[in-house]
Scaffold this active site. Structure first.
Site, PDB file in Angstrom:
ATOM      1  N   LYS A   1      -4.475   9.573  -2.384  1.00 38.85           N
ATOM      2  CA  LYS A   1      -3.046   9.578  -2.066  1.00 38.85           C
ATOM      3  C   LYS A   1      -2.231  10.220  -3.200  1.00 38.85           C
ATOM      4  O   LYS A   1      -2.763  10.447  -4.304  1.00 38.85           O
ATOM      5  CB  LYS A   1      -2.600   8.138  -1.808  1.00 38.85           C
ATOM      6  CG  LYS A   1      -3.197   7.533  -0.526  1.00 38.85           C
ATOM      7  CD  LYS A   1      -2.669   6.112  -0.322  1.00 38.85           C
ATOM      8  CE  LYS A   1      -3.179   5.507   0.964  1.00 38.85           C
ATOM      9  NZ  LYS A   1      -2.624   4.140   1.158  1.00 38.85           N
TER      10      LYS A   1
ATOM     11  N   TYR B   1      -0.304   7.288  10.495  1.00 34.35           N
ATOM     12  CA  TYR B   1       0.025   5.864  10.394  1.00 34.35           C
ATOM     13  C   TYR B   1       0.692   5.347  11.672  1.00 34.35           C
ATOM     14  O   TYR B   1       1.572   4.486  11.596  1.00 34.35           O
ATOM     15  CB  TYR B   1       0.914   5.612   9.178  1.00 34.35           C
ATOM     16  CG  TYR B   1       0.169   5.648   7.853  1.00 34.35           C
ATOM     17  CD1 TYR B   1      -0.958   4.850   7.638  1.00 34.35           C
ATOM     18  CD2 TYR B   1       0.594   6.461   6.810  1.00 34.35           C
ATOM     19  CE1 TYR B   1      -1.642   4.872   6.424  1.00 34.35           C
ATOM     20  CE2 TYR B   1      -0.082   6.480   5.587  1.00 34.35           C
ATOM     21  CZ  TYR B   1      -1.195   5.680   5.411  1.00 34.35           C
ATOM     22  OH  TYR B   1      -1.859   5.692   4.199  1.00 34.35           O
TER      23      TYR B   1
ATOM     24  N   PHE C   1       7.877  -1.628   6.553  1.00 39.47           N
ATOM     25  CA  PHE C   1       7.561  -0.843   5.359  1.00 39.47           C
ATOM     26  C   PHE C   1       7.286   0.626   5.658  1.00 39.47           C
ATOM     27  O   PHE C   1       7.030   1.409   4.744  1.00 39.47           O
ATOM     28  CB  PHE C   1       6.390  -1.469   4.582  1.00 39.47           C
ATOM     29  CG  PHE C   1       5.070  -1.518   5.327  1.00 39.47           C
ATOM     30  CD1 PHE C   1       4.251  -0.406   5.408  1.00 39.47           C
ATOM     31  CD2 PHE C   1       4.648  -2.698   5.936  1.00 39.47           C
ATOM     32  CE1 PHE C   1       3.027  -0.453   6.078  1.00 39.47           C
ATOM     33  CE2 PHE C   1       3.422  -2.754   6.602  1.00 39.47           C
ATOM     34  CZ  PHE C   1       2.619  -1.623   6.675  1.00 39.47           C
TER      35      PHE C   1
ATOM     36  N   ARG D   1     -14.802   1.454   2.613  1.00 31.28           N
ATOM     37  CA  ARG D   1     -13.794   0.379   2.602  1.00 31.28           C
ATOM     38  C   ARG D   1     -14.124  -0.633   1.500  1.00 31.28           C
ATOM     39  O   ARG D   1     -13.236  -1.139   0.821  1.00 31.28           O
ATOM     40  CB  ARG D   1     -13.734  -0.319   3.971  1.00 31.28           C
ATOM     41  CG  ARG D   1     -13.229   0.547   5.116  1.00 31.28           C
ATOM     42  CD  ARG D   1     -11.756   0.846   5.089  1.00 31.28           C
ATOM     43  NE  ARG D   1     -10.904  -0.314   5.223  1.00 31.28           N
ATOM     44  CZ  ARG D   1      -9.579  -0.251   5.398  1.00 31.28           C
ATOM     45  NH1 ARG D   1      -8.966   0.930   5.472  1.00 31.28           N
ATOM     46  NH2 ARG D   1      -8.854  -1.337   5.484  1.00 31.28           N
TER      47      ARG D   1
ATOM     48  N   THR E   1      -6.347  -3.817   0.487  1.00 26.33           N
ATOM     49  CA  THR E   1      -5.152  -2.978   0.564  1.00 26.33           C
ATOM     50  C   THR E   1      -4.237  -3.186  -0.638  1.00 26.33           C
ATOM     51  O   THR E   1      -3.771  -2.223  -1.259  1.00 26.33           O
ATOM     52  CB  THR E   1      -4.376  -3.298   1.869  1.00 26.33           C
ATOM     53  OG1 THR E   1      -5.252  -3.078   2.972  1.00 26.33           O
ATOM     54  CG2 THR E   1      -3.132  -2.425   1.989  1.00 26.33           C
TER      55      THR E   1
ATOM     56  N   ARG F   1      -9.412   0.557  -6.025  1.00 27.35           N
ATOM     57  CA  ARG F   1      -8.055   0.008  -6.122  1.00 27.35           C
ATOM     58  C   ARG F   1      -7.969  -1.085  -7.172  1.00 27.35           C
ATOM     59  O   ARG F   1      -6.989  -1.182  -7.916  1.00 27.35           O
ATOM     60  CB  ARG F   1      -7.632  -0.528  -4.748  1.00 27.35           C
ATOM     61  CG  ARG F   1      -7.335   0.572  -3.715  1.00 27.35           C
ATOM     62  CD  ARG F   1      -7.244   0.002  -2.316  1.00 27.35           C
ATOM     63  NE  ARG F   1      -6.685   0.956  -1.355  1.00 27.35           N
ATOM     64  CZ  ARG F   1      -6.667   0.755  -0.035  1.00 27.35           C
ATOM     65  NH1 ARG F   1      -7.204  -0.359   0.480  1.00 27.35           N
ATOM     66  NH2 ARG F   1      -6.139   1.655   0.775  1.00 27.35           N
TER      67      ARG F   1
ATOM     68  N   ASN G   1      -1.721   2.552  -3.576  1.00 27.70           N
ATOM     69  CA  ASN G   1      -3.071   2.020  -3.765  1.00 27.70           C
ATOM     70  C   ASN G   1      -4.136   3.119  -3.762  1.00 27.70           C
ATOM     71  O   ASN G   1      -5.294   2.882  -3.454  1.00 27.70           O
ATOM     72  CB  ASN G   1      -3.359   0.939  -2.714  1.00 27.70           C
ATOM     73  CG  ASN G   1      -3.157   1.458  -1.309  1.00 27.70           C
ATOM     74  OD1 ASN G   1      -2.962   2.651  -1.107  1.00 27.70           O
ATOM     75  ND2 ASN G   1      -3.235   0.578  -0.332  1.00 27.70           N
TER      76      ASN G   1
ATOM     77  N   HIS H   1      -6.970   6.298   0.783  1.00 28.05           N
ATOM     78  CA  HIS H   1      -7.056   5.903   2.191  1.00 28.05           C
ATOM     79  C   HIS H   1      -8.493   6.083   2.662  1.00 28.05           C
ATOM     80  O   HIS H   1      -9.152   7.055   2.287  1.00 28.05           O
ATOM     81  CB  HIS H   1      -6.141   6.775   3.065  1.00 28.05           C
ATOM     82  CG  HIS H   1      -6.448   6.631   4.533  1.00 28.05           C
ATOM     83  ND1 HIS H   1      -5.937   5.605   5.287  1.00 28.05           N
ATOM     84  CD2 HIS H   1      -7.274   7.343   5.361  1.00 28.05           C
ATOM     85  CE1 HIS H   1      -6.435   5.698   6.532  1.00 28.05           C
ATOM     86  NE2 HIS H   1      -7.228   6.746   6.599  1.00 28.05           N
TER      87      HIS H   1
ATOM     88  N   GLU I   1      -9.111  10.696  12.776  1.00 32.55           N
ATOM     89  CA  GLU I   1      -8.528  11.179  11.517  1.00 32.55           C
ATOM     90  C   GLU I   1      -9.245  12.435  11.013  1.00 32.55           C
ATOM     91  O   GLU I   1      -8.601  13.355  10.505  1.00 32.55           O
ATOM     92  CB  GLU I   1      -8.587  10.062  10.465  1.00 32.55           C
ATOM     93  CG  GLU I   1      -7.642   8.919  10.817  1.00 32.55           C
ATOM     94  CD  GLU I   1      -7.790   7.701   9.907  1.00 32.55           C
ATOM     95  OE1 GLU I   1      -8.605   7.733   8.964  1.00 32.55           O
ATOM     96  OE2 GLU I   1      -7.078   6.703  10.150  1.00 32.55           O
TER      97      GLU I   1
HETATM   98  P1  IDP Z   1      -5.367   0.183   4.351  1.00 26.63           P
HETATM   99  O1  IDP Z   1      -4.893   1.462   3.676  1.00 26.63           O
HETATM  100  O2  IDP Z   1      -6.116  -0.702   3.403  1.00 26.63           O
HETATM  101  O3  IDP Z   1      -6.116   0.437   5.632  1.00 26.63           O
HETATM  102  P2  IDP Z   1      -3.123  -0.635   6.017  1.00 26.63           P
HETATM  103  O4  IDP Z   1      -2.777  -2.061   6.334  1.00 26.63           O
HETATM  104  O5  IDP Z   1      -3.685   0.209   7.109  1.00 26.63           O
HETATM  105  O6  IDP Z   1      -4.054  -0.648   4.725  1.00 26.63           O
HETATM  106  O7  IDP Z   1      -1.773   0.026   5.486  1.00 26.63           O
HETATM  107  C1  IDP Z   1      -1.683   1.425   5.308  1.00 26.63           C
HETATM  108  C2  IDP Z   1      -0.996   1.704   3.988  1.00 26.63           C
HETATM  109  O8  IDP Z   1       0.368   1.255   4.061  1.00 26.63           O
HETATM  110  C3  IDP Z   1      -1.572   0.934   2.800  1.00 26.63           C
HETATM  111  O9  IDP Z   1      -2.712   1.558   2.240  1.00 26.63           O
HETATM  112  C4  IDP Z   1      -0.404   0.904   1.850  1.00 26.63           C
HETATM  113  O10 IDP Z   1      -0.247   2.155   1.178  1.00 26.63           O
HETATM  114  C5  IDP Z   1       0.767   0.715   2.811  1.00 26.63           C
HETATM  115  N1  IDP Z   1       1.102  -0.692   3.038  1.00 26.63           N
HETATM  116  C6  IDP Z   1       0.382  -1.610   3.718  1.00 26.63           C
HETATM  117  N2  IDP Z   1       1.007  -2.805   3.781  1.00 26.63           N
HETATM  118  C7  IDP Z   1       2.173  -2.614   3.115  1.00 26.63           C
HETATM  119  C8  IDP Z   1       3.278  -3.501   2.840  1.00 26.63           C
HETATM  120  O11 IDP Z   1       3.310  -4.664   3.235  1.00 26.63           O
HETATM  121  N3  IDP Z   1       4.296  -2.948   2.115  1.00 26.63           N
HETATM  122  C9  IDP Z   1       4.296  -1.657   1.684  1.00 26.63           C
HETATM  123  N4  IDP Z   1       3.285  -0.809   1.941  1.00 26.63           N
HETATM  124  C10 IDP Z   1       2.233  -1.274   2.635  1.00 26.63           C
HETATM  125 MG    MG Z   2      -5.488   1.168   7.467  1.00 31.19          MG
END
Ligand code: IDP
Ligand code: MG
Length: 155
Positions: A11, A51, A59, A87, A93, A104, A114, A117, A128
């Site tokens: 990212k 997304y 968010f 993963r 996350t 991470r 983080n 992806h 994707e």
């Molecule tokens: P992942 O990347 O571990 O699959 P997801 O829940 O799919 O996590 O969320 C996608 C991305 O959105 C996360 O990697 C993070 O950058 C962001 N994100 C997820 N939850 C939050 C939140 O509660 N606040 C702000 N950003 C978030």
């Molecule tokens: Mg995800």
């Protein structure tokens, strides 16, 4: 068991922090193969597609601003159970809660920023990969070491 492909992004925070090499090293150290790789700028349109499951969430606006804030490195990563393996390697996350030893957990301290992806399942991976790569941009995995990395029956 199955040989899988997954879509990985370093990212914008990872690129800006000069962590591309270290993140790629984690993937290579694990023995997974990088079979596609490029740098690109995520547009707001691509962000909404990527997304889609988060677009309606509170968010999302900040997430879009973040993911479009600078270049990313997109990769197709291949190996036995590569989706789950990546993963696990990435960590949870929220980087503050990710275990030490994960990408991470070792390199990040943010829920949003983080670093990486990774597709969360076979359907997402297929979608994707097709979004980010044309088929001719994906190559065959190097073969020289696979006999030392996993058994044939694990593919
Ligand atoms: P992942 O990347 O571990 O699959 P997801 O829940 O799919 O996590 O969320 C996608 C991305 O959105 C996360 O990697 C993070 O950058 C962001 N994100 C997820 N939850 C939050 C939140 O509660 N606040 C702000 N950003 C978030
Ligand atoms: Mg995800």
């Amino acid at each position: 068991m199955a040989l899988e492909r997954t879509l990985i992004l370093v990212k914008p925070d990872g690129v800006q922090r000069r962590l591309i090499g270290r993140i790629v090293s984690r993937i290579e150290d694990k023995g997974l193969s990088i079979v596609g790789m490029k740098m690109l700028q995520v547009t707001p349109e691509l962000s909404k597609q990527h997304y889609a499951e988060h677009v309606a969430k509170s968010f999302y606006k900040e997430l879009e601003a973040f993911i479009t804030s600078g270049p990313v490195v997109a990769m197709v990563v291949e190996g036995p159970e590569a989706i789950t393996v990546m993963r696990t390697l990435m960590g949870k996350t929220n980087a503050r809660e990710s275990a030490p030893g994960t990408i991470r957990g070792d390199l990040g301290a943010s829920r949003q920023m983080n670093l990486i992806h990774g597709s969360d399942g076979p359907d997402a991976a297929a979608k994707e990969i097709a979004t980010y790569f044309r088929s001719e941009e994906i190559v065959s995995a190097p073969d020289a070491l696979t006999a030392h990395l996993w058994a044939k029956e694990e593919e």
